[in-house]
Design an enzyme around this catalytic site. Structure first.
Site, PDB file in Angstrom:
ATOM      1  N   ASP A 171       0.847  -1.186   0.000  1.00 18.52           N
ATOM      2  CA  ASP A 171       0.000   0.000   0.000  1.00 18.52           C
ATOM      3  C   ASP A 171       0.896   1.255   0.000  1.00 18.52           C
ATOM      4  O   ASP A 171       1.839   1.318  -0.785  1.00 18.52           O
ATOM      5  CB  ASP A 171      -0.960  -0.040   1.196  1.00 18.52           C
ATOM      6  CG  ASP A 171      -2.109   0.948   1.083  1.00 18.52           C
ATOM      7  OD1 ASP A 171      -3.087   0.661   0.381  1.00 18.52           O
ATOM      8  OD2 ASP A 171      -2.011   2.035   1.692  1.00 18.52           O
ATOM      9  N   TYR A 213      -3.409  11.238   1.604  1.00 18.64           N
ATOM     10  CA  TYR A 213      -3.937  11.122   0.240  1.00 18.64           C
ATOM     11  C   TYR A 213      -3.942  12.479  -0.454  1.00 18.64           C
ATOM     12  O   TYR A 213      -3.640  12.584  -1.645  1.00 18.64           O
ATOM     13  CB  TYR A 213      -5.347  10.534   0.270  1.00 18.64           C
ATOM     14  CG  TYR A 213      -5.346   9.049   0.508  1.00 18.64           C
ATOM     15  CD1 TYR A 213      -5.517   8.149  -0.536  1.00 18.64           C
ATOM     16  CD2 TYR A 213      -5.155   8.539   1.781  1.00 18.64           C
ATOM     17  CE1 TYR A 213      -5.508   6.785  -0.318  1.00 18.64           C
ATOM     18  CE2 TYR A 213      -5.137   7.174   2.009  1.00 18.64           C
ATOM     19  CZ  TYR A 213      -5.307   6.304   0.955  1.00 18.64           C
ATOM     20  OH  TYR A 213      -5.270   4.952   1.177  1.00 18.64           O
ATOM     21  N   HIS A 270      -4.884  -7.736  -0.331  1.00 15.55           N
ATOM     22  CA  HIS A 270      -4.180  -6.478  -0.108  1.00 15.55           C
ATOM     23  C   HIS A 270      -3.394  -6.456   1.199  1.00 15.55           C
ATOM     24  O   HIS A 270      -2.355  -5.821   1.280  1.00 15.55           O
ATOM     25  CB  HIS A 270      -5.188  -5.332  -0.131  1.00 15.55           C
ATOM     26  CG  HIS A 270      -4.561  -3.975  -0.135  1.00 15.55           C
ATOM     27  ND1 HIS A 270      -3.821  -3.502  -1.197  1.00 15.55           N
ATOM     28  CD2 HIS A 270      -4.545  -2.995   0.797  1.00 15.55           C
ATOM     29  CE1 HIS A 270      -3.384  -2.285  -0.931  1.00 15.55           C
ATOM     30  NE2 HIS A 270      -3.816  -1.947   0.276  1.00 15.55           N
TER      31      HIS A 270
END
Length: 438
Positions: free
Chosen positions: A205, A356, A413
């Site tokens: 990630d 982000y 993930h």
């Protein structure tokens, strides 16, 4: 095919803390996770409030988001069965530390190598980096597998697990602009402060972005980089995927190497639109969603648990419990609640989602490192249920010295939590191969 741009220039000594620049306190001090009783009571009081849940539409399962019936069951479990103090004792199994870097109190845990009676193994340092919505909690299952000898491997790891700035126990920036490049510099300074001038790095990630940046910026310090997600892509990679969607098999990809996960491209882009709504919110209005989530542990749990549902297997969208309560779900609810509690007790959901905005909303696709190849020895692990899944013929255009590439037909993930043995085996194999090079 395309000329690489020069390496970006970073401010070598920025100040991310509040106010004006000061001298960093370079001391490394031990830290223990010990949530005050008043915070535990506050959490219990908030969880005990009557739930205001809208009944799910009939037959929709998780396709509209988190199913309210499942959420009610998990909150009941959280109140009645989950014991933070016991989990806190588990989390304190490893020593924790803090040190100030560029104005921020940076947290990390340290898992010491345990060679035992083996005389034929080499202890090597490893920086292990998490992502969102994860934390160092992700690594508790894999750490024993990395720090002890393994058959067929002649290395054992001394592991440093930091929290990304603004995540968990690491202080968030007071100023805009702290993204993956800046975090790469902070983590290099951390490792050097601990006495490691050269070391291995691994991440998934956001961790994969950060360690890839480190490999590009500081190749002289990186013995090898290993990732279990690849998102940083060169123009050549993108062009090859596009051509592969147009041309017959055999011209761009062989049948066995074709990235079927991406084809047809229309389905893949539709999937991205469906599953990345959170990313657009966090990249544009992180403080708004952060404020909402920071007011309610129920809201925070729904938001994070939903990512664990689809992140492990997209088929979970079509299950009433999102797969989370199934006997074969690969991660325990207690472990996910540990992770949620770290966000809750530290109040870092807002500072974590700001990452982000600093990356995606600040030209993630146009940063110069996207077009720069990784030249240090590289290892890659692909897990079939992950959304970012690329064959070796694609990733080799970014990672120019691939030592190991492993594709696993299970896992998603959150590989370190879902398949710790597989990921640990890949890391041992990769580092052993690098160490045995002439």
């Amino acid at each position: 095919m395309f000329e690489e741009p020069p390496l970006p220039t970073l401010d070598p000594n920025p100040w991310w803390g509040p106010g004006e620049r000061q001298e960093d306190n370079v001391a490394v001090t031990q830290f223990k996770i010990n949530v005050p009783e008043k915070d535990l009571k506050d959490l219990k009081d908030r969880l005990s409030l009557p739930l205001r849940l809208t009944p799910a539409l009939e037959g929709t399962n998780f396709t509209y988001g988190f199913n309210s019936d499942t959420l009610s069951r998990i909150i009941t479990y959280w109140i009645k069965n989950y014991d933070w103090r016991k989990r806190e004792t588990k989390l304190n199994k490893y020593p924790h530390y803090k040190t100030q870097i560029e104005g921020l109190d940076m947290y990390f845990l340290r898992a010491a190598a345990n060679v035992g009676v083996r005389k034929d193994v080499k202890v090597v340092p490893l920086l292990l980096v998490h992502g969102w919505p994860g934390s160092v909690v992700e690594f508790y299952g894999i750490l024993p597998l990395l720090t002890t000898p393994r058959e067929g491997s002649n290395v054992v790891f001394e592991v440093i697990c930091p929290s990304i700035p603004g995540y968990g126990f690491s202080q968030g920036s007071s100023k805009p602009g702290l993204g993956t490049l800046q975090t790469a510099q902070i983590f290099l300074k951390l490792m050097k402060r601990l006495g490691y001038d050269q070391f291995y790095i691994q991440g998934g990630d956001w961790g994969s972005f950060i360690v890839t940046e480190m490999a590009i910026l500081y190749p002289q310090n990186i013995l090898g980089v290993h990732v279990n997600m690849v998102s940083m892509m060169t123009t050549t990679q993108r062009l090859k995927i596009w051509l592969g969607s147009l041309l017959p098999t055999g011209l761009v990809f062989s049948e066995g190497d074709k990235p079927h996960h991406h084809y047809p491209l229309s389905d893949f882009f539709a999937l991205l639109m469906q599953e990345t709504g959170y990313l657009h919110i966090q990249a544009t209005k992180p403080d708004t969603i952060g404020t909402a989530l920071d007011q309610s542990p129920v809201a925070l749990a729904a938001y994070i648990l939903e990512k664990f549902s689809t992140g492990t297997n997209l088929d979970n969208l079509h299950k009433p419990d999102g797969g989370l309560l199934s006997k074969d779900y690969p991660i325990s609810i207690d472990s996910i609640l540990d992770n949620i509690c770290v966000y809750w007790f530290t109040g870092t959901i807002t500072t974590s989602v700001r990452f982000y905005s600093e990356n995606v909303n600040k030209n993630l696709e146009n940063r110069p490192t996207n077009q720069i190849g990784v030249r240090v020895p590289s290892g890659l692990s692909m897990f079939i249920k992950d959304i970012a899944l690329l064959p070796e013929s694609i990733v080799k255009h970014k990672y120019l010295d691939i030592v190991t590439y492993r594709f696993h037909d299970i896992g998603g993930h959150f590989a370190a939590m879902e398949c710790p043995d597989l990921l640990a085996a890949d890391l041992h194999e990769f580092s052993t191969a690098v160490e045995n090079r002439d």
